[in-house]
Design a protein around this motif. Structure first.
Motif, mmCIF file in Angstrom:
data_model
loop_
_atom_site.group_PDB
_atom_site.id
_atom_site.type_symbol
_atom_site.label_atom_id
_atom_site.label_comp_id
_atom_site.label_asym_id
_atom_site.label_seq_id
_atom_site.Cartn_x
_atom_site.Cartn_y
_atom_site.Cartn_z
ATOM 1 N N HIS A 199 0.836 -1.192 -0.083
ATOM 2 C CA HIS A 199 0.057 -0.092 0.108
ATOM 3 C C HIS A 199 0.887 1.241 -0.116
ATOM 4 C CE1 HIS A 199 -3.273 2.872 1.003
ATOM 5 N NE2 HIS A 199 -2.498 3.436 2.143
ATOM 6 N N GLN A 200 0.592 2.298 -0.822
ATOM 7 C CA GLN A 200 1.326 3.381 -0.812
ATOM 8 C C GLN A 200 0.246 4.709 -0.797
ATOM 9 O OE1 GLN A 200 3.583 4.217 -4.280
ATOM 10 N NE2 GLN A 200 5.081 5.451 -3.054
ATOM 11 N N ALA A 201 0.581 5.676 0.065
ATOM 12 C CA ALA A 201 -0.635 6.696 0.162
ATOM 13 C C ALA A 201 -0.857 7.490 -1.124
ATOM 14 C CB ALA A 201 -0.249 7.469 1.221
ATOM 15 N N ARG A 241 2.208 8.596 -4.413
ATOM 16 C CA ARG A 241 1.972 8.149 -5.783
ATOM 17 C C ARG A 241 2.120 9.332 -6.835
ATOM 18 N NH1 ARG A 241 -2.853 4.116 -6.125
ATOM 19 N NH2 ARG A 241 -3.460 5.306 -4.394
ATOM 20 N N LEU A 242 1.128 10.279 -6.461
ATOM 21 C CA LEU A 242 0.917 11.416 -7.102
ATOM 22 C C LEU A 242 1.559 12.661 -6.858
ATOM 23 C CD1 LEU A 242 -3.105 10.817 -7.552
ATOM 24 C CD2 LEU A 242 -1.119 10.195 -8.976
ATOM 25 N N ARG A 243 2.674 12.686 -6.114
ATOM 26 C CA ARG A 243 3.568 13.770 -5.740
ATOM 27 C C ARG A 243 4.311 14.311 -7.042
ATOM 28 N NH1 ARG A 243 6.687 13.447 -0.517
ATOM 29 N NH2 ARG A 243 5.029 14.445 0.143
ATOM 30 N N PRO A 244 4.306 15.499 -7.252
ATOM 31 C CA PRO A 244 4.953 15.971 -8.354
ATOM 32 C C PRO A 244 6.631 15.872 -8.308
ATOM 33 C CG PRO A 244 3.612 17.582 -7.867
ATOM 34 C CD PRO A 244 3.638 16.732 -6.752
#
Length: 122
Positions: free
Chosen positions: A3-5, A9-12
């Motif tokens: 699991h990854q927050a 995952r979507l951090r630029p």
């Protein structure tokens, strides 16, 4: 599958990907592009405004061997090691978990050493 927050995952990974902080991005990109970064930056604000993201992107771009318009190239060895979080010249600390005197002592001990691989120790 681990699991990854969502925010991890979507951090630029580049200044061009950051949304909502145009003035901050413009200033930091121009400083990286002209190689006139300051000796210290203070990122402050409420939760979720991009403080840690901006600091990570700045650290990566400032240490990049061939920055492109103030952004990290993503291809040099320095960028690769920062992408995998294996660079010893970059240390992420936050005020919430580093509150003890021992944490500050450890930080003071590590500061005296020059950067090993990149241009700056961040």
């Amino acid at each position: 599958m681990s699991h990854q927050a969502l925010y991890r995952r979507l951090r630029p990974s580049k200044f061009t990907d950051m949304v909502g902080q145009e003035s901050v991005v413009r200033i930091l990109r121009s400083q990286v592009a002209s190689r006139t970064t300051s000796h210290a930056y203070l990122f402050c604000g409420s939760r979720g405004t991009g403080k840690t993201t901006a600091a990570r992107i700045l650290a990566r771009a400032a240490n990049c061997e061939q920055p492109i318009d103030g952004d990290a190239c993503g291809e040099c060895p320095t960028c690769s090691s920062l992408g995998m979080r294996t660079d010893i010249d970059i240390r992420e600390i936050d005020a919430a978990s580093n509150t003890g005197v021992d944490d500050i002592r450890l930080l003071k001990e590590e500061i005296i050493y020059p950067p090993q691989f990149g241009r700056y120790k961040v």
